[in-house]
Each structure stands twice: as structure tokens, then as C-alpha cells.
Design a protein around this motif. Structure first.
Motif, mmCIF file in Angstrom:
data_model
loop_
_atom_site.group_PDB
_atom_site.id
_atom_site.type_symbol
_atom_site.label_atom_id
_atom_site.label_comp_id
_atom_site.label_asym_id
_atom_site.label_seq_id
_atom_site.Cartn_x
_atom_site.Cartn_y
_atom_site.Cartn_z
ATOM 1 N N ILE A 79 0.853 -1.182 0.000
ATOM 2 C CA ILE A 79 0.000 0.000 0.000
ATOM 3 C C ILE A 79 0.888 1.230 0.000
ATOM 4 C CG2 ILE A 79 -1.947 -1.128 1.125
ATOM 5 C CD1 ILE A 79 -1.102 0.137 3.747
ATOM 6 N N GLY A 80 0.435 2.274 -0.671
ATOM 7 C CA GLY A 80 1.206 3.506 -0.736
ATOM 8 C C GLY A 80 2.289 3.437 -1.790
ATOM 9 N N TYR A 81 3.035 4.531 -1.871
ATOM 10 C CA TYR A 81 4.155 4.622 -2.796
ATOM 11 C C TYR A 81 5.455 4.583 -2.000
ATOM 12 C CZ TYR A 81 0.434 6.469 -5.777
ATOM 13 O OH TYR A 81 -0.729 6.648 -6.476
ATOM 14 N N PRO A 82 6.471 3.879 -2.471
ATOM 15 C CA PRO A 82 7.738 3.799 -1.725
ATOM 16 C C PRO A 82 8.593 5.051 -1.899
ATOM 17 C CG PRO A 82 7.897 2.517 -3.730
ATOM 18 C CD PRO A 82 6.488 3.031 -3.678
ATOM 19 N N ASP A 83 8.046 6.181 -1.476
ATOM 20 C CA ASP A 83 8.749 7.455 -1.668
ATOM 21 C C ASP A 83 9.013 8.181 -0.361
ATOM 22 O OD1 ASP A 83 6.207 8.172 -0.971
ATOM 23 O OD2 ASP A 83 5.837 9.472 -2.689
ATOM 24 N N ARG A 84 8.927 7.468 0.762
ATOM 25 C CA ARG A 84 9.219 8.010 2.081
ATOM 26 C C ARG A 84 8.244 9.116 2.483
ATOM 27 N NH1 ARG A 84 14.155 6.588 4.164
ATOM 28 N NH2 ARG A 84 14.077 8.398 5.536
ATOM 29 N N THR A 85 7.055 9.126 1.890
ATOM 30 C CA THR A 85 6.040 10.096 2.296
ATOM 31 C C THR A 85 4.738 9.356 2.594
ATOM 32 O OG1 THR A 85 4.944 10.557 0.188
ATOM 33 C CG2 THR A 85 7.061 11.648 0.589
ATOM 34 N N ALA A 86 3.773 10.081 3.130
ATOM 35 C CA ALA A 86 2.439 9.528 3.366
ATOM 36 C C ALA A 86 1.520 9.839 2.195
ATOM 37 C CB ALA A 86 1.869 10.104 4.656
ATOM 38 N N SER A 87 2.111 10.170 1.055
ATOM 39 C CA SER A 87 1.329 10.559 -0.110
ATOM 40 C C SER A 87 0.341 9.460 -0.485
ATOM 41 C CB SER A 87 2.263 10.842 -1.288
ATOM 42 O OG SER A 87 1.543 11.117 -2.456
ATOM 43 N N GLY A 88 -0.911 9.841 -0.626
ATOM 44 C CA GLY A 88 -1.933 8.906 -1.061
ATOM 45 C C GLY A 88 -2.687 8.234 0.058
ATOM 46 N N PHE A 89 -2.160 8.252 1.283
ATOM 47 C CA PHE A 89 -2.894 7.678 2.411
ATOM 48 C C PHE A 89 -3.992 8.648 2.853
ATOM 49 C CE2 PHE A 89 1.263 5.379 3.435
ATOM 50 C CZ PHE A 89 0.857 4.243 2.739
ATOM 51 N N TYR A 90 -4.808 8.199 3.772
ATOM 52 C CA TYR A 90 -5.941 8.997 4.211
ATOM 53 C C TYR A 90 -5.503 10.056 5.208
ATOM 54 C CZ TYR A 90 -10.251 10.344 6.540
ATOM 55 O OH TYR A 90 -11.280 11.075 7.080
ATOM 56 N N VAL A 91 -5.648 11.318 4.808
ATOM 57 C CA VAL A 91 -5.399 12.452 5.696
ATOM 58 C C VAL A 91 -6.742 13.073 6.030
ATOM 59 C CG1 VAL A 91 -4.269 14.682 5.967
ATOM 60 C CG2 VAL A 91 -3.144 12.883 4.658
ATOM 61 N N PRO A 92 -7.167 13.057 7.289
ATOM 62 C CA PRO A 92 -8.489 13.563 7.637
ATOM 63 C C PRO A 92 -8.560 15.080 7.548
ATOM 64 C CG PRO A 92 -7.268 13.090 9.624
ATOM 65 C CD PRO A 92 -6.407 12.628 8.485
ATOM 66 N N ASP A 93 -9.768 15.592 7.523
ATOM 67 C CA ASP A 93 -9.951 17.038 7.605
ATOM 68 C C ASP A 93 -9.550 17.514 8.997
ATOM 69 O OD1 ASP A 93 -10.944 17.214 5.032
ATOM 70 O OD2 ASP A 93 -13.015 16.896 5.676
ATOM 71 N N VAL A 94 -9.015 18.706 9.055
ATOM 72 C CA VAL A 94 -8.587 19.261 10.329
ATOM 73 C C VAL A 94 -9.804 19.643 11.166
ATOM 74 C CG1 VAL A 94 -8.438 21.609 9.416
ATOM 75 C CG2 VAL A 94 -7.065 20.973 11.409
ATOM 76 N N ASP A 95 -9.668 19.525 12.461
ATOM 77 C CA ASP A 95 -10.683 20.043 13.370
ATOM 78 C C ASP A 95 -10.750 21.554 13.163
ATOM 79 O OD1 ASP A 95 -12.066 21.097 15.594
ATOM 80 O OD2 ASP A 95 -11.487 19.404 16.843
ATOM 81 N N PRO A 96 -11.929 22.131 12.861
ATOM 82 C CA PRO A 96 -12.033 23.581 12.601
ATOM 83 C C PRO A 96 -11.485 24.440 13.727
ATOM 84 C CG PRO A 96 -14.065 22.461 11.977
ATOM 85 C CD PRO A 96 -13.223 21.446 12.696
ATOM 86 N N LYS A 97 -11.374 23.872 14.935
ATOM 87 C CA LYS A 97 -10.845 24.655 16.057
ATOM 88 C C LYS A 97 -9.344 24.840 15.963
ATOM 89 C CE LYS A 97 -12.230 22.112 19.505
ATOM 90 N NZ LYS A 97 -12.860 20.958 18.853
ATOM 91 N N TYR A 98 -8.666 24.040 15.133
ATOM 92 C CA TYR A 98 -7.198 24.056 15.109
ATOM 93 C C TYR A 98 -6.669 24.203 13.683
ATOM 94 C CZ TYR A 98 -7.969 22.080 19.743
ATOM 95 O OH TYR A 98 -8.384 21.869 21.027
ATOM 96 N N ILE A 99 -7.115 25.222 13.013
ATOM 97 C CA ILE A 99 -6.820 25.326 11.594
ATOM 98 C C ILE A 99 -5.642 26.259 11.322
ATOM 99 C CG2 ILE A 99 -8.275 27.324 11.056
ATOM 100 C CD1 ILE A 99 -9.321 25.703 8.649
ATOM 101 N N ASN A 100 -4.889 25.950 10.281
ATOM 102 C CA ASN A 100 -3.938 26.872 9.680
ATOM 103 C C ASN A 100 -4.423 27.083 8.257
ATOM 104 O OD1 ASN A 100 -1.754 27.943 8.120
ATOM 105 N ND2 ASN A 100 -0.300 27.254 9.662
ATOM 106 N N LYS A 101 -4.848 28.295 7.937
ATOM 107 C CA LYS A 101 -5.497 28.554 6.657
ATOM 108 C C LYS A 101 -4.617 28.203 5.465
ATOM 109 C CE LYS A 101 -8.384 32.272 8.554
ATOM 110 N NZ LYS A 101 -8.665 33.727 8.572
ATOM 111 N N LEU A 102 -3.310 28.257 5.658
ATOM 112 C CA LEU A 102 -2.407 27.948 4.550
ATOM 113 C C LEU A 102 -2.608 26.525 4.045
ATOM 114 C CD1 LEU A 102 0.012 28.676 2.729
ATOM 115 C CD2 LEU A 102 1.513 27.915 4.581
#
Length: 494
Positions: A392-415
Motif C-alpha cells: 500500500i502507498g508509494y515507496p517514496d518516504r512520504t504519506a502521499s496517497g494515504f488517508y489524511v483527515p480534515d482538520v478540526d475547525p478549532k485548530y486550523i492553519n489557513k495555509l
């Protein structure tokens, strides 16, 4: 901007001034602390309210290394002897500053030396830090898609912010500028891999001035190309990181053993200043900084540092060749390592370059044919016990393509809202794991599950059930929070 004035050195009782007609650099003597940078009509680009004792390691002696119209190089050195045992690390530290004619900036590097007969010690971090004027520099740029107007350092004060899980992260509840209310400020959100960390800095709009730290080579940095390092952050702070245990921990700390001599040149790095002409857009200074970065990279290794410990181009060797991968489960013949990174590092166990901090590393990137420079064919045979059954994933030493959830609106960085490649940098995503999987951990079914939806991008523990949640958080904070955050930011980012 340009100037035909030669470089001038003015030596006073407690400071020196380097002046090439484009900028003036004031450095305390013999401490070697940069106390003033005059440029484009601004008397001092630095934060003058910064405490004098909060400026790092001080030199104890001053000397002029080179002084002519083309170049000035000065040294601020601190020696060590056994009488200082227990007071200072057993190191000779030589801080150097260089100014060249018609150059819109200055260079700095350090020479660190430890003798075999001296006591052993650990060195976790070495960096150059500039704290710019908070009244002037409000826009920060780390890359093309990671730049923004930033909060003020005042916004991190107790009356304007709320502390979060670790000291570097705060929630802005009453910022000076209302637009930042409800955002998280965390310097780790702006970290970058060494291979991409060549230029970053700040922009002042009135007058239009850019202050940039350019690192033309990674050879003196620790941990190789994929090591994460800090860049710029609220302060406004600009960093040149040489040695750091961030995102790796104790393994990355430089440890000098009894009887072990060590010497290393860290840098030079270039502090580049630029401005616009005819009232141009101040944000265009980022593009100019990138152009200057390309010039500095092309000029490496520099010819002008006077230290004999910095090998010039004619003193260096050259190798070349082709990088091939021979994976018998994929192909009977070797495959060109298209775009692969090829490096030379000190001898050691497989992968030891990732935690090396004592030696130098020399890296290049192969083209689509796997070619770098001619040293024949270098064939890599990945360890195999048999064909790949599943992955699973790409062997590129990153989490690219895995599931990244939406941030809790209370703890956002707009960037990083819907950011194409940095959504994982949002604060508090580790808490989302417990929220999404409150009763049991993720179960991935090979051949059925979709790793883009069903595999959480970071491996972290769930908190205890709700009635024990506060206690669980306390235990987590007291004992393993550092490891959790380190893994969240490093292992799964790499």
C-alpha cells in the motif's frame, strides 16, 4: 541594486562594520553577533528589542582573515581548554562572515573542532538564527505554495493565545490582527526536507525588502536529503539549520566519544537581501530570491572562503556513472533509476547516512536514464525473499496517497486548507484518529480496502475511552507525546 564601491572594514572597540555600498553589516566584537543590517534606507532590518544575551555562542577573539576591495572575511573564535570543563562544550568554534564587492548580501559559515584528548559530549543542534524586525517583516515564503502573511510574535503571548499540546503550538484567540483569530501557530508546520530547503525568508512591504537565507549545498547538513528541518516562523525568525535532532530524536544527536577527534565546516550559507525597482510588487521578491538561489547553487563549491578546511573546486574529486535497479521480481534486466537520488556518505551500516552528523554527504539526482556522473554502472539490488504479495502507498518516504483527515475547525492553519501536498501539517490531526476510530483500530483488508480512504496516514495510539480520556491524555503527554509528535511529523511525512 549594484555598487562599484569596494568592500570596506571598519573596526571599533566593541564592533566591526562591513560595508560594500549596498549594505552595512554590524557585528559585535569579539562575540561575533550580528547586531545590525542596514539596507535600502532601513537603518536596521533586525529586531533591535531582542535581548543581547539571547544570541547564541559568543566568540572570545576577533581576527581579520581577508581584507581587500573585493572581499572581507572576519573571524570570531572561541577556544576551549580543560579549565572550562563543565561550563562549555569542548569545542573550538570559529564563526566566519564574508562580504563581497557588488554582492547584495553576506555569507556565514562555522568551523567546529574537537580534539581527541578532550572530554566527550553530545551536540544536538547547530544553527544560524536571525530575528527580523517585527514591525516590518510580515510575509513569509518557504516555497511557491507555502507562503503567507504571518501572525505577530505578540499574538503568541499568554493574553492573546492558548497553549496547546506542546510549547511550539498555540491557538490564537485574541490576535492583534483579527484575521488570524482561531488559527494555530506552530513553527513545525513550516518544516521542509533538506532537498527542497534551498531558499526561504521574509518580505517587508514598506519599503520593499526581502531577507532570504540561501543554502546552496546539503553536504554539511545532517541526515541526508530527506531529513526534515525548520525554516522560517513567527518572530519573524529565519533559520539556517546545520545539525538538528528534530523529527528523529536521540539517534540524530552528534555524539563525540572519548578519544574521538572531529572537525567540520558548516556552510557557507548566503543571506540575500533584495528590493524592487520602480514601485514593483514586493511579492515578486520571492521570484528574484529563487533566481539568486540558482546562481548560488551553480557557484558551489565557492571559491572565496579563506579557510583551508573548506575544499575549493580544484581540490575536490569528481565521479559519474549510471544508477540502475535490478529487481528480479520486476524485470530480468536492470532498470534505470529514473530521478533517483544518488549520494556519497561516510562508511557505515545500510541506511546509516540517515542519522549521520559527523561527516559530509554529497548528493545528486539522476536523469531519466539514471545517469549522474560517470563512475560506471552502479546497480542496486533491493533485498528480496520473494515476489511482492501486496503493498500500500508509494515507496517514496512520504504519506502521499494515504488517508489524511480534515482538520478540526478549532485548530486550523489557513495555509494548509485543501493544500495539494501539505494537508498533513495541520495541527491536531492525531486526535482525529481517536474520533474516527473510537472503539478499535483500523483494519485493512488486502484486496478490498482502499489505502487512500482506509489507511490513516500516521500510526498513533488511540486515547482511552471517554471516561478516562483526560487521564489518558496526561499519561500520553508525560511519557510518549514527544514520540507521537515526532512520528506524526517525521516518519509518516518521509
Amino acid at each position: 541594486m549594484s555598487s562599484q564601491q569596494g568592500v570596506k572594514l571598519q573596526i571599533e572597540s566593541d564592533h566591526v562594520v562591513l560595508d560594500n555600498g549596498m549594505l552595512k553589516l554590524t557585528i559585535s566584537k569579539p562575540q561575533g553577533m550580528v547586531t545590525g543590517i542596514q539596507y535600502n534606507g532601513v537603518t536596521n532590518l533586525l529586531e533591535s528589542r531582542n535581548d543581547e544575551i539571547d544570541r547564541g555562542i559568543s566568540g572570545t577573539s576577533f581576527s581579520v582573515i581577508v581584507e581587500n576591495e573585493e572581499q572581507v572575511e572576519v573571524s570570531f573564535k572561541r577556544t576551549w581548554d580543560p579549565s572550562l570543563e563543565g561550563q562549555l562544550p569542548s569545542l573550538i568554534i570559529d564563526k566566519r562572515f564574508i562580504m563581497l564587492k557588488n554582492s547584495s548580501g553576506f555569507y556565514s559559515y562555522g568551523i567546529f573542532e574537537h580534539l581527541a584528548e578532550w572530554s566527550p559530549f553530545n551536540l544536538p543542534q547547530v544553527r544560524i538564527v536571525f530575528k527580523l524586525s517585527k514591525d516590518k517583516f510580515h510575509y513569509m515564503a518557504v516555497s511557491d505554495n507555502r507562503q503567507r502573511f504571518m501572525p505577530l510574535p505578540d499574538d503568541r503571548s499568554e493574553k492573546r493565545s492558548k497553549p496547546l499540546a506542546y510549547p511550539e503550538a498555540v491557538l490564537l484567540v485574541n490576535p492583534v490582527e483579527p484575521e488570524f483569530k482561531g488559527e494555530v501557530d506552530d513553527k513545525y508546520q513550516y518544516s521542509c526536507e533538506n532537498k527542497d530547503l534551498k531558499v526561504h525568508g521574509w518580505i517587508c512591504s514598506d519599503p520593499a525588502v526581502g531577507f532570504w537565507q540561501i543554502t546552496p549545498s546539503n553536504e554539511f547538513r545532517t541526515g541526508g536529503l530527506v531529513k526534515q528541518n525548520l525554516t522560517s516562523h513567527v518572530g519573524p525568525i529565519n533559520l539556517a539549520m546545520f545539525l538538528s535532532a528534530h523529527y528523529a530524536g536521540d539517534e540524530m544527536v552528534l555524539k563525540l566519544k572519548p578519544g574521538e577527534p572531529w572537525k567540520k565546516v558548516l556552510g557557507p550559507v548566503f543571506m540575500y537581501l533584495n528590493t524592487t525597482t520602480d514601485g514593483g510588487d514586493p511579492l515578486s521578491l520571492w521570484e528574484d530570491a529563487k533566481r539568486q538561489m540558482a546562481v548560488e547553487v551553480q557557484s558551489w563549491p565557492y571559491s572565496f572562503p579563506a579557510s583551508e578546511d573548506f575544499p575549493k573546486a580544484e581540490q575536490r574529486g569528481r565521479i559519474s556513472g549510471r544508477f540502475l535497479v535490478h529487481d528480479w521480481c520486476v524485470s530480468e534486466t536492470s532498470i534505470p533509476g529514473n530521478g533517483g537520488y544518488v549520494g556519497l556518505a561516510p562508511p557505515g551500516e545500510v541506511g546509516s547516512w540517515q542519522i549521520d552528523g559527523k561527516g559530509y554527504q554529497f548528493w545528486t539526482q539522476a536523469d531519466e536514464q539514471g545517469s549522474s556522473m560517470d563512475m560506471g554502472d552502479v546497480v542496486y539490488e533491493p533485498p528480496r525473499h520473494g515476489p511482492t504479495l501486496w503493498e500500500i502507498g508509494y515507496p517514496d518516504r512520504t504519506a502521499s496517497g494515504f488517508y489524511v483527515p480534515d482538520v478540526d475547525p478549532k485548530y486550523i492553519n489557513k495555509l494548509y486548507v485543501n493544500h495539494p501536498d501539505s494537508r498533513f501539517r495541520q495541527y491536531g490531526l492525531w486526535d482525529r484518529y481517536t474520533e474516527l476510530y473510537p472503539d478499535k483500530d483500523v483494519v485493512y483488508t488486502v484486496g478490498k480496502s482502499d489505502w487512500a480512504k482506509d489507511w490513516f496516514y500516521a500510526h498513533i495510539p488511540r486515547f482511552l475511552p471517554k471516561q478516562q480520556k483526560n487521564e489518558g491524555r496526561r499519561i500520553c503527554t508525560d511519557h510518549v507525546a514527544d514520540q507521537i509528535l515526532r512520528r506524526q511529523r517525521w516518519q509518516y511525512e518521509q
